[in-house]
Design an enzyme around this catalytic site. Structure first.
Site, mmCIF file in Angstrom:
data_model
loop_
_atom_site.group_PDB
_atom_site.id
_atom_site.type_symbol
_atom_site.label_atom_id
_atom_site.label_comp_id
_atom_site.label_asym_id
_atom_site.label_seq_id
_atom_site.Cartn_x
_atom_site.Cartn_y
_atom_site.Cartn_z
ATOM 1 N N GLY A 78 0.836 -1.187 0.000
ATOM 2 C CA GLY A 78 0.000 0.000 0.000
ATOM 3 C C GLY A 78 0.880 1.249 0.000
ATOM 4 C CD GLN A 111 3.094 5.835 2.752
ATOM 5 O OE1 GLN A 111 2.153 5.267 2.233
ATOM 6 N NE2 GLN A 111 4.082 5.185 3.335
ATOM 7 C CB CYS A 131 4.815 2.186 7.433
ATOM 8 S SG CYS A 131 4.354 3.734 6.635
ATOM 9 C CG LEU A 132 6.431 1.090 1.400
ATOM 10 C CD1 LEU A 132 5.928 1.315 -0.020
ATOM 11 C CD2 LEU A 132 7.571 0.091 1.417
ATOM 12 C CG HIS A 137 -0.856 1.311 7.287
ATOM 13 N ND1 HIS A 137 0.099 0.880 8.191
ATOM 14 C CD2 HIS A 137 -0.206 2.201 6.481
ATOM 15 C CE1 HIS A 137 1.256 1.476 7.934
ATOM 16 N NE2 HIS A 137 1.100 2.291 6.903
ATOM 17 C CD GLU A 138 -1.252 2.419 2.750
ATOM 18 O OE1 GLU A 138 -0.889 3.600 2.614
ATOM 19 O OE2 GLU A 138 -0.462 1.508 3.060
ATOM 20 C CG HIS A 198 -0.132 6.694 5.371
ATOM 21 N ND1 HIS A 198 0.898 7.289 6.075
ATOM 22 C CD2 HIS A 198 0.235 5.404 5.191
ATOM 23 C CE1 HIS A 198 1.840 6.381 6.302
ATOM 24 N NE2 HIS A 198 1.462 5.235 5.789
HETATM 25 NI NI NI Z 1 2.399 3.392 5.725
#
Ligand code: NI
Length: 173
Positions: free
Chosen positions: A48, A53, A95-96, A137-138, A141
């Site tokens: 994701g 991000q 998480c990236l 999660h997304e 964000h």
């Molecule tokens: Ni993340």
């Protein structure tokens, strides 16, 4: 090189509520940005990736949690709204924007989410397990919330210590 640069915590954009995508933005076309986001996400090995991000303070994200038979399942969620949640799951999450950090996070097991697709058409999905975890999660964000905020106090302190160690390795700017 992936087309977009992923920003790392604690960049302020990760802690900022994204702007809703309006009809003008749809008219200008999200397609190209979304394809760049998929390419960047796959290159980083993620499932994701949300607009903040990659430096865009807007409410949309891409996701590909493979189906049970292993087939890819590319989805785009624009202006996501969580309609209903149910149950509970506890599991490791990454998480990236937090490269190298994995920590246990409690989330709901099932989620009903309403969003628009890349062309602005409304849709609703009922998801469970990993896909539900990813949507939660997304969507966070998009609202300026990171998974650190979803940890227990103890886990968050452990995570912050680990982040300090990871930053010394130079992999995390
Ligand atoms: Ni993340």
């Amino acid at each position: 090189m992936p087309p977009l640069k992923i920003v790392h915590y604690p960049e302020p954009i990760l802690l900022t509520v994204g702007k809703p995508v309006d009809s003008a933005a749809f008219a200008n076309g999200l397609g190209h940005t979304v394809e760049d986001m998929f390419e960047t996400m796959y290159a980083a090995g993620g499932v994701g990736l949300a607009a903040p991000q990659v430096g865009l303070s807007e409410r949309f994200f891409v996701m590909d949690v493979p189906l049970e038979n292993g087939e890819p399942n590319k989805l785009v969620f624009v202006n996501p709204e969580i309609v209903r949640v149910e149950g509970e799951q506890v599991g490791d999450e990454g998480c990236l924007s937090f490269p190298g950090l994995y920590q246990s996070v409690r989330r709901e097991m099932r989620v009903i989410v309403r969003a628009q697709d890349v062309a602005g058409n409304d849709f609703e999905l009922d998801l469970e397990g990993m896909a539900a975890r990813c949507v939660l999660h997304e969507t966070d964000h998009c609202d300026g919330i990171v998974f650190l905020d979803r940890m227990t106090v103890l886990k968050r302190e452990m995570a912050k210590r680990k982040i300090r160690q990871l930053k010394k390795t130079g992999k995390w700017e």
